[in-house]
Structure formats: structure tokens, C-alpha cells
Design an enzyme around this catalytic site. Structure first.
Site, PDB file in Angstrom:
ATOM      1  N   CYS A  88      -5.625  -1.349 -24.699  1.00 53.14           N
ATOM      2  CA  CYS A  88      -4.646  -0.603 -23.909  1.00 53.14           C
ATOM      3  C   CYS A  88      -5.372   0.329 -22.928  1.00 53.14           C
ATOM      4  O   CYS A  88      -5.960  -0.154 -21.963  1.00 53.14           O
ATOM      5  CB  CYS A  88      -3.672   0.143 -24.824  1.00 53.14           C
ATOM      6  SG  CYS A  88      -2.136   0.644 -24.005  1.00 53.14           S
ATOM      7  N   HIS A 178      -1.963  -4.283 -28.431  1.00 50.83           N
ATOM      8  CA  HIS A 178      -2.550  -3.554 -29.558  1.00 50.83           C
ATOM      9  C   HIS A 178      -2.752  -4.476 -30.761  1.00 50.83           C
ATOM     10  O   HIS A 178      -1.883  -4.552 -31.642  1.00 50.83           O
ATOM     11  CB  HIS A 178      -1.635  -2.386 -29.960  1.00 50.83           C
ATOM     12  CG  HIS A 178      -1.624  -1.249 -29.002  1.00 50.83           C
ATOM     13  ND1 HIS A 178      -2.502  -0.190 -29.088  1.00 50.83           N
ATOM     14  CD2 HIS A 178      -0.839  -1.010 -27.929  1.00 50.83           C
ATOM     15  CE1 HIS A 178      -2.255   0.669 -28.109  1.00 50.83           C
ATOM     16  NE2 HIS A 178      -1.244   0.197 -27.390  1.00 50.83           N
ATOM     17  N   GLU A 180      -4.506  -3.931 -33.238  1.00 45.29           N
ATOM     18  CA  GLU A 180      -4.713  -3.108 -34.437  1.00 45.29           C
ATOM     19  C   GLU A 180      -3.421  -2.601 -35.067  1.00 45.29           C
ATOM     20  O   GLU A 180      -3.418  -2.136 -36.216  1.00 45.29           O
ATOM     21  CB  GLU A 180      -5.616  -1.904 -34.097  1.00 45.29           C
ATOM     22  CG  GLU A 180      -4.921  -0.684 -33.503  1.00 45.29           C
ATOM     23  CD  GLU A 180      -4.533  -0.805 -32.036  1.00 45.29           C
ATOM     24  OE1 GLU A 180      -4.155   0.216 -31.445  1.00 45.29           O
ATOM     25  OE2 GLU A 180      -4.588  -1.929 -31.486  1.00 45.29           O
TER      26      GLU A 180
END
Length: 253
Positions: A88, A178, A180
Site C-alpha cells: 500500500c 494488503h 497481510e
């Protein structure tokens, strides 16, 4: 064994499952809480660097003064071939450092788990090769990369935001999404114009598909880090006790 510098830019924006997967691969994580004032190193001596997300543009030094040092370290990673992964804000920072363009509040915002199209150029990429043509990924942004750096390899896109993943050189990647993030974290996001229950439910439904994909990508990145660490170790062993060996084991300035 290798070590990874991870730059965290917000209280809730930690490495989450990506950090867990890297640790499972045997890597040591050095998470710097930059948003709390923890200093970034003067030089990147780690075997890799990960720049996480945050609510800033990559040049907003007035709001996030550590971004200046993050850009400097990202530039060093590019020059010296240190594996780099930007998420990001981190992906936007990589794009800007490499000569691309990032624009604030542009286009339509993306929020929640969305289908990301993997481009044909990804077929030869060390991280993105062999992925399904369309994969779900969690998005949360209104700023975007509007021009890739010259020579960058365009790896993935969405209808709203064309530059979802790219590679600069051989070992530096940036993503707008994202990998994660787990669905639970989405509950804490505020995004105007989106139904939070609907966004959460879609992420939960997509997780069984998305998790093994981003685990595989992270594992491939971990293998590059381990390879670099092993190479540094061999260079150091060959030059043990000599000035030439020390120089070979450390990145040049």
C-alpha cells in the site's frame, strides 16, 4: 537464516500474518515502530526490507517525518539489489523512489476483499508466477500510483486501480493491496460509502482462497531473502580475516 527490516507506519498496521509466515520460514524480523518515533537505521544492513501501509502519501514528511529515511533506505535497496516488498503506502513509496508517480485521492476508492487480475507479464516473475488469473486481495486506499517507474514490470490490476502490483529491477516489489490483512482487522477500518458488514462478510468468504495464495507469494519472497543471506555468509567465509572479505560481506555505499 536472514533478517528483515519491517517499517510500521500506524498503530494497527503491523505485519500480521506476513510476519508470521516469514518467521515460519526461519527469518528474523526487526519491526521498527516508526509511527511511535523509533528511528530507522542509517544504512540498510538487513537482508530485506518491507515497508507496510499507512494513511500518508509517500512524500508527506510534514505528517510522517520518518518517510524521508524510508525513501532513502528503499533507494539503497534498489541500488544494491536488497529484496524489498512495499505494501500500500510501501508500494507507492517504491514507485515514487524509482521514478513513478503517486496521486492523492484519485479515482474511486477500494475497500475490502476484491478480485485482482494477474497480468500475463507475471508469468516470469519470481513471486507472482503461476498464480490464478484472478485472485482476491484486501484493499483499503483512496490514493494510488498513477504512473509506474520506467522499466517496471506491471504484474496485477483491478478495474478501479490499474497498478495493483509491479516489480522494479529484479528484487523490489510494490503492491497496492494488503496481503497481510485478516478479515478481523477490516472491522476497525472506516471507509465512507461502504457497508462494513458487507465488506467484512466478503473478506471472510474470500479468505480460504486468498490465504494460500499470499502465503505462497510470501514464502517465495522469504526464499529470496534466505538466498541473499546465504550468499553474504559465503562471501564472508571466503574473506574471513581480510579487509576484502569484510567489504564483500557488506553492501557498498
Amino acid at each position: 537464516m536472514g533478517d528483515v527490516l519491517i517499517v510500521q507506519n500506524s498503530r494497527s498496521g503491523g505485519p500480521s500474518r506476513v510476519g508470521d509466515w516469514l518467521a515460519e520460514a526461519g527469518l528474523e524480523l526487526d519491526v521498527v515502530l516508526a509511527h511511535e518515533g523509533a528511528p530507522l537505521p542509517a544504512r540498510l544492513e538487513h537482508d530485506a526490507m518491507i515497508m507496510l501501509g499507512g494513511g500518508y502519501l509517500p512524500g508527506e514528511d510534514d505528517k510522517a517525518p520518518w518517510l524521508r529515511d524510508a525513501r532513502r533506505l528503499a533507494g539503497q535497496a534498489l541500488r544494491e539489489g536488497v529484496p524489498f516488498f512495499g505494501i500500500c503506502l510501501g508500494g507507492q513509496l517504491l514507485a515514487e523512489v524509482a521514478g513513478g508517480e503517486v496521486t492523492g485521492d484519485v479515482g474511486a476508492p477500494e475497500n475490502g476483499s476484491l478480485p485482482v487480475t494477474i497480468r500475463p507479464e507475471a508469468a516470469g516473475d519470481p513471486l507472482f508466477h503461476g498464480l490464478p488469473q484472478v485472485v482476491p486481495a484486501v484493499e483499503h486506499h483512496k490514493d494510488a500510483i498513477t504512473r509506474l517507474p520506467e522499466g517496471a514490470v506491471h504484474l496485477a490490476e483491478t478495474a478501479r486501480c490499474p497498478f495493483q502490483a509491479f516489480r522494479v529491477g529484479e528484487r523490489a516489489w510494490g503492491v497496492q493491496f494488503h496481503p497481510e490483512v485478516l478479515p478481523a482487522r477490516i472491522r476497525g477500518w472506516r471507509a465512507d460509502g461502504f457497508d462494513p458488514d458487507e465488506v467484512y462478510a466478503r473478506a471472510v468468504a474470500d479468505e480460504p482462497v486468498s490465504t494460500p495464495i499470499w502465503h505462497e507469494v510470501t514464502t517465495r519472497f522469504a526464499a529470496l531473502i534466505t538466498e541473499r543471506a546465504s550468499s553474504k555468509g559465503r562471501s564472508g567465509a571466503r574473506g574471513h580475516g581480510s579487509a576484502a572479505g569484510v567489504a564483500a560481506a557488506r553492501p557498498s555505499s
